[in-house]
Design a protein around this motif. Structure first.
Motif, mmCIF file in Angstrom:
data_model
loop_
_atom_site.group_PDB
_atom_site.id
_atom_site.type_symbol
_atom_site.label_atom_id
_atom_site.label_comp_id
_atom_site.label_asym_id
_atom_site.label_seq_id
_atom_site.Cartn_x
_atom_site.Cartn_y
_atom_site.Cartn_z
ATOM 1 N N LEU A 88 -17.634 13.661 9.415
ATOM 2 C CA LEU A 88 -17.832 12.823 10.585
ATOM 3 C C LEU A 88 -19.196 13.072 11.217
ATOM 4 O O LEU A 88 -19.845 12.141 11.705
ATOM 5 N N GLY A 89 -19.651 14.327 11.208
ATOM 6 C CA GLY A 89 -20.948 14.646 11.797
ATOM 7 C C GLY A 89 -22.096 13.913 11.136
ATOM 8 O O GLY A 89 -23.130 13.657 11.768
ATOM 9 N N GLY B 117 -17.753 21.889 12.994
ATOM 10 C CA GLY B 117 -17.886 21.136 11.756
ATOM 11 C C GLY B 117 -18.805 19.931 11.917
ATOM 12 O O GLY B 117 -19.635 19.651 11.044
ATOM 13 N N MET B 118 -18.684 19.237 13.039
ATOM 14 C CA MET B 118 -19.534 18.081 13.276
ATOM 15 C C MET B 118 -20.991 18.486 13.448
ATOM 16 O O MET B 118 -21.905 17.774 13.004
ATOM 17 N N LEU C 70 -13.406 20.781 8.259
ATOM 18 C CA LEU C 70 -13.902 20.050 7.096
ATOM 19 C C LEU C 70 -14.068 18.560 7.398
ATOM 20 O O LEU C 70 -15.034 17.926 6.965
ATOM 21 N N ALA C 71 -13.130 17.996 8.156
ATOM 22 C CA ALA C 71 -13.268 16.596 8.557
ATOM 23 C C ALA C 71 -14.502 16.419 9.436
ATOM 24 O O ALA C 71 -15.212 15.403 9.339
ATOM 25 N N ALA D 89 -15.686 8.430 3.596
ATOM 26 C CA ALA D 89 -14.584 8.731 2.683
ATOM 27 C C ALA D 89 -14.071 10.152 2.876
ATOM 28 O O ALA D 89 -12.853 10.396 2.915
ATOM 29 N N ALA D 90 -14.989 11.120 3.020
ATOM 30 C CA ALA D 90 -14.592 12.518 3.186
ATOM 31 C C ALA D 90 -13.848 12.724 4.502
ATOM 32 O O ALA D 90 -12.785 13.367 4.545
ATOM 33 N N PHE D 91 -14.390 12.185 5.585
ATOM 34 C CA PHE D 91 -13.733 12.335 6.882
ATOM 35 C C PHE D 91 -12.330 11.738 6.862
ATOM 36 O O PHE D 91 -11.370 12.335 7.351
ATOM 37 N N SER D 92 -12.210 10.551 6.281
ATOM 38 C CA SER D 92 -10.922 9.861 6.294
ATOM 39 C C SER D 92 -9.875 10.606 5.470
ATOM 40 O O SER D 92 -8.718 10.743 5.886
#
Length: 440
Positions: free
Chosen positions: A125-126, A70-71, A120-121, A96-99
């Motif tokens: 984060l990537g 994902g990253m 997905l996280a 916001a998405a990662f958190s």
């Protein structure tokens, strides 16, 4: 293709302080990457228990790998989108998405859902790393990009150490799910601060042909615009699939192809070392007969060395250039990795691990510094994203190779020999690049 360089004005201290929000906010965003580096490792032992997910060895490997995939995808895609929609929107959206997805991991009912959420996280984060580095460099005085990049990346290792220490307290008393609640919590402060204080990059605005807005940012944040961008640079900032394709294509045209390919290979080697060491070095040392295991003290020594190495590497890179500094750091890392194959007393081992952390972990960051300094603003985040994406492939391969050596019972000393060769190849690959004057 060229674009306008932007450098902070020295005559407006109030504005300079406003622009100074960029570095700390981006540092915290990069810290989240450090959190992700070790958080799964801290909860995997619990997830293998029958009362939790009862993960097998294969299942644990899949959970670790899917987040890295994902990253990789996030670095490749969000890095490019950053050059199209702007640094500010991309970074805030990624955080916001990662958190949010990290928070949802705390409520995963089974391993399948947990793995999907980790993937997905990882997408969000990537995108944090290339965007944060691009943003910081565009608010940094000319000639200090090496120091700016390495300083920002100290957040990565601070996050790793803090998460490992936190796990010792949190998991036994509150349970593994709380690690992900805590990992998501910084967004409650970070996102509102970014919305209020994080400016858009004037370099991006100029490259996108939005000169009036760039001048407004310059006035409000103490930046000095030197000359207008050319039309080709402005066109490359167009939105949509066509703009994305043109931005990516520019990495392999106009004299950039050689650097793009060489940087990709170097990043592959760099993150192979970082993730291979972080995942397997304690196990290799146990195989060698040292009673260190996966102790927090070992992790602290390795990452304290990384932080010290980053600070030294940044100053050194600003004096001799990030390309030469990176070559020296990769080559020195190769030497110390080979020396770890020699049986040492415990004190000597800690010293050698400290020095290994100084050089190995900083080497990859110098690749990011070189990439940022040698690409024009309108493709800078894309170039950093592709560098990070290629590195994430190495991040996946490194633990797999080392795990195979451990399974075969030959990780000591052959694991260190393999790592040393990888470090040497990183130095060679970086030597193929050419330091160019970025068009901006």
């Amino acid at each position: 293709m060229s674009s306008t360089p932007v450098r902070p004005a020295t005559s407006r201290p109030g504005a300079a302080r406003a622009a100074g929000w960029v570095a700390p906010l981006c540092w915290v965003a990069v810290l989240l990457d450090g959190f992700d580096l070790v958080v799964v490792g801290t909860v995997i032992p619990t997830l293998t228990q029958p009362e939790e997910f009862a993960l097998t060895g294969t299942g644990a490997t899949a959970v670790i790998t899917i987040g890295l995939v994902g990253m990789m995808v996030g670095a490749l895609t969000i890095g490019t989108l950053t050059d199209l929609v702007g640094r500010r929107k991309a970074l805030i959206g990624a955080v916001a998405a990662f958190s949010l997805l990290t928070l949802l991991c705390a409520f995963a009912p089974n391993a399948l859902v947990f793995g999907i959420l980790r993937f997905l996280a990882g997408l969000g984060l990537g995108g944090c790393l290339p965007t944060a580095i691009a943003m910081v460099n565009e608010f940094t005085r000319s000639g200090r990009s090496g120091r700016a990049t390495t300083t920002i990346m100290t957040g990565y290792h601070v996050g790793a150490v803090a998460t490992a220490a936190l796990a010792i307290v949190v998991i036994p008393s509150l349970g593994w799910r709380w690690m992900f609640v805590i990992g998501a919590a910084p967004a409650l402060v970070l996102v509102p601060l970014m919305l209020a204080r994080l400016p858009e990059s004037a370099s991006y605005l100029l490259a996108a042909g939005r000169r009036a807005e760039a001048e407004d940012v310059a006035r409000r944040h103490g930046l000095e615009l030197e000359s207008p961008p050319d039309r080709a640079a402005a066109r490359s900032g167009g939105a949509g699939a066509g703009g994305a394709a043109a931005t990516v294509r520019s990495l392999f045209t106009d004299g950039h192809a050689r650097n793009t390919l060489a940087i990709g290979v170097t990043s592959f080697m760099g993150l192979l070392l970082v993730y291979g060491l972080n995942n397997w070095l304690p196990t290799i040392m146990r195989e060698a007969g040292y009673e260190l295991g996966r102790s927090l003290a070992f992790l602290l020594v390795l990452n304290v060395g990384a932080v010290v190495g980053l600070l030294v590497a940044g100053a050194f890179a600003d004096r001799v250039g990030s390309r030469l500094a990176g070559m020296i750091w990769f080559a020195s890392g190769a030497v110390f990795l080979a020396l770890l194959s020699v049986r040492l007393p415990t004190a000597g081992l800690y010293l050698m691990c400290f020095l290994t952390g100084c050089f190995v972990f900083s080497a990859q960051v110098l690749v990011y510094a070189f990439t940022s300094a040698n690409n024009p603003p309108h493709v800078r985040a894309t170039a950093l994203g592709w560098s990070a994406g290629a590195g994430r492939i190495g991040a996946i391969v490194g633990p797999v190779i080392t795990g195979a050596l451990v399974t075969a019972g030959i990780a000591f000393p052959w694991g260190f020999y393999v790592f040393a060769v990888v470090g040497a190849l990183g130095a060679v690959a970086l030597s193929v690049t050419r330091a160019v004057r970025p068009a901006g």
